[in-house]
Structure formats: structure tokens, C-alpha cells
Design a protein around this motif. Structure first.
Motif, PDB file in Angstrom:
ATOM      1  N   VAL A 211     -72.384 -16.252  73.063  1.00  0.00           N
ATOM      2  CA  VAL A 211     -72.602 -17.619  72.898  1.00  0.00           C
ATOM      3  C   VAL A 211     -73.094 -17.938  71.255  1.00  0.00           C
TER       4      VAL A 211
ATOM      5  N   LEU B 137     -64.996 -12.235  77.230  1.00  0.00           N
ATOM      6  CA  LEU B 137     -65.979 -13.577  77.587  1.00  0.00           C
ATOM      7  C   LEU B 137     -66.019 -14.534  76.238  1.00  0.00           C
ATOM      8  N   SER B 138     -65.962 -14.030  75.056  1.00  0.00           N
ATOM      9  CA  SER B 138     -65.915 -14.901  73.818  1.00  0.00           C
ATOM     10  C   SER B 138     -64.495 -15.596  73.780  1.00  0.00           C
TER      11      SER B 138
ATOM     12  N   LEU C 120     -69.333 -17.169  69.144  1.00  0.00           N
ATOM     13  CA  LEU C 120     -68.866 -18.412  69.029  1.00  0.00           C
ATOM     14  C   LEU C 120     -69.673 -19.009  67.558  1.00  0.00           C
TER      15      LEU C 120
ATOM     16  N   TRP D 231     -62.116 -23.893  75.050  1.00  0.00           N
ATOM     17  CA  TRP D 231     -62.552 -24.783  74.219  1.00  0.00           C
ATOM     18  C   TRP D 231     -61.221 -25.431  73.761  1.00  0.00           C
TER      19      TRP D 231
ATOM     20  N   ARG E 220     -61.367 -22.496  65.876  1.00  0.00           N
ATOM     21  CA  ARG E 220     -61.399 -22.085  67.306  1.00  0.00           C
ATOM     22  C   ARG E 220     -60.038 -21.362  67.917  1.00  0.00           C
TER      23      ARG E 220
ATOM     24  N   CYS F 267     -64.211 -18.219  76.061  1.00  0.00           N
ATOM     25  CA  CYS F 267     -64.561 -19.403  75.853  1.00  0.00           C
ATOM     26  C   CYS F 267     -63.926 -20.186  74.974  1.00  0.00           C
TER      27      CYS F 267
END
Length: 298
Positions: A227, A48-49, A231, A56, A187, A52
Motif C-alpha cells: 500500500v 498484490l500491488s 502504490l 484501480w 497507474r 491493486c
């Protein structure tokens, strides 16, 4: 406030923000661990990370790392600092070791980092006498904060070995990133690291017999882990290592166990003894000595 001043203020707040975020990892383990085996939880977290970060990157148009060597170095740090470190910590907690004891063991990282730098002279850094004093103060503070949990029967050969494995992974990953990973967008770097961690963790997670129980506590722990911890916390750690000296950056981890103890007191009503309070003061003093000594020698 001018943009340059805002940027300086944000950079100055990064260490404190990192400590607060990183400290919640042990609290999250207490909420999520009863409902999922460690590697399955981490495989979902990494997947999931990574998703994301990829989204991004796609929206922002951030540049991907250049060259196979850079991708390889990022993959190594991802395996060490995500799969190895988190896998060791969560598996050790699953086998019964206390969160405070794990925090103490992993908190030895600044000592290992300082010893490695002192012995090898790597990273163009030398550990000064003042830094050694600060490291000793911080280690003493850690012992006072969570030392009472040692010798209580919660430590076994298996969970102690996993905790030490996590310690070695986070130390090696920090040093490896500082020495080999060139500056690149956090990122895209994080996306590569997480995908590498997922590639290692997923096959092992499939071997765990226990299923994932999607309890509300687990969902909350997963959301916070993705999150805030990944992140937010992992990105901050990447930036701090990129910007700072390795000994000063890892000395921040001395503050994690005291912060965890304070959070546990606020959230779960765990008592704060006199030894814990004295340990908090010693730990803060040790970090201050290390950071100031590093800045004065920069």
C-alpha cells in the motif's frame, strides 16, 4: 484554497513525501525478512500491488499505454527498478549485510547518474560544477551517517555483489525511464512495470527452499510494502522522474539513509552519534545545492 493552488502545494510536497516513504523500505525489511525468503516476499508484493493497480485502473478508466514500444520500455524499467533493485537489496540483507550499509551503497546512485550524464551528455542535461559540489557534500554525509558500519565484518563478496547489483539496477532504470518512457498514466504504467517484475521474480522465487511464514510481522510488512511503498513510493518516484531532471530526482535518495537512521532511532532505539548528526546536515546541504543548481539552470 483554489484547485490550482492545492495542486501546486501537492506537487511541491511530493519530494519530501517520497523520501519519507522510501526510507521505510529498510525498516520494513527488518520486520519482514526473518519470516520469508526475499524473492518469495517480493513475488507476493508484486502480485498484490499489480492487482491493486489493475483494479484501480478498471474503476478509474485510466488509459493504458499506447504502442508495443511503450509497453516494452515500461517492462524494462519494471524489471530494473522493481525486480532488480528490490531483489538485490532484500537478498543482500538476507545474507547478513546491514540495512545502513545497503542504504549507503544504493545511495551512490546520484553519483553514478551524474557521472553517466557528464560522460555521455544524455537526457539533454549537463552536470554543473555546483551540482558536483552538492553531490560531493551528499556523498560525504552518507559516509558519515553509515560509514561506521563498513569494515565491521558484515560485508561479504556475495552480499556486496548483490547490493552493487541493486545500485546498478536502480540507476539504469531511472536513466532508462527518463530517456525512453513517454508520459502516460502512472497507474497503468505501474501495473505494467509490476507485472514485468513479477514475471522475472516468480520463477526465481519458486527455487527458494524456505517457506513463507505468515507471521503478524510479515503481514504488516507486506501490507505496508504494497500500500505505502509500491502504490505510494514507487508511483511518486515515477512521477518525479517524469517531471524532474534525472540528477535532481536521484539526489533525493541522498536523504534516504539519514531518514532511515532517524526512524531506526525512534523505533528501535539505535544511537545517533555526532558523526551521524553531522552527516545529516551535510546530506541535506548537498541535496539543496543540487536541486537549486538544477532549477537555476532550467
Amino acid at each position: 484554497m483554489q484547485p490550482a493552488q492545492q495542486r501546486a502545494l501537492l506537487i511541491g510536497a511530493m519530494p519530501a513525501l517520497f523520501v519519507l516513504i522510501w526510507s521505510t523500505g529498510f525498516i520494513v525489511a527488518r520486520y519482514g525478512m526473518p519470516h520469508a525468503p526475499p524473492l518469495k516476499f517480493l513475488a507476493w508484493r508484486f502480485a498484490l500491488s499489480a492487482l491493486c493497480f489493475v483494479l484501480w485502473v478498471r474503476v478509474s478508466g485510466a488509459a493504458w499505454p499506447q504502442g508495443r514500444a511503450q509497453w516494452r520500455h515500461l517492462a524494462v524499467t519494471g524489471v530494473l527498478m522493481h525486480a532488480g533493485y528490490l531483489g538485490g537489496v532484500w537478498a543482500a540483507v538476507r545474507l547478513g549485510i546491514g540495512a545502513g550499509t545497503v542504504a549507503l551503497i544504493v545511495g551512490l546512485q546520484p553519483v553514478l547518474t551524474a557521472v553517466w550524464i557528464s560522460r555521455t551528455g544524455s537526457l539533454s542535461e549537463r552536470v554543473s560544477a555546483r551540482q558536483w559540489i552538492g553531490l560531493a557534500l551528499g556523498f560525504t554525509g552518507l559516509l558519515l551517517v553509515v560509514g561506521h558500519r563498513l569494515g565491521s565484518g558484515e560485508v561479504t563478496v556475495a552480499n556486496l555483489g548483490l547490493a552493487l547489483f541493486a545500485l546498478l539496477c536502480i540507476t539504469a532504470g531511472t536513466l532508462y525511464q527518463k530517456q525512453h518512457v513517454a508520459r502516460c498514466d502512472v497507474r497503468t504504467a505501474s501495473a505494467v512495470q509490476l507485472l514485468a517484475a513479477l514475471a522475472v521474480t516468480l520463477p526465481l522465487a519458486l527455487l527458494e527452499p524456505a517457506p513463507v511464514q505468515w507471521h503478524p510481522q510479515l503481514l504488516g510488512a507486506m501490507a505496508w510494502s504494497v500500500v505505502v511503498l509500491t502504490l505510494g513510493g514507487s508511483s511518486l518516484l515515477y512521477l518525479l522522474i517524469q517531471r524532474g531532471a534525472a540528477t535532481a530526482v536521484t539526489s533525493l535518495l541522498y536523504l534516504v539513509p539519514p531518514c532511515t537512521a532517524l526512524m531506526a532511532w525512534l523505533l528501535f532505539g539505535e544511537s545517533l552519534s555526532l558523526s551521524v548528526l553531522v552527516g545529516l546536515a551535510l546530506t541535506a546541504a548537498g541535496v539543496a545545492v543540487v536541486v537549486r543548481a538544477t532549477r537555476s539552470e532550467a
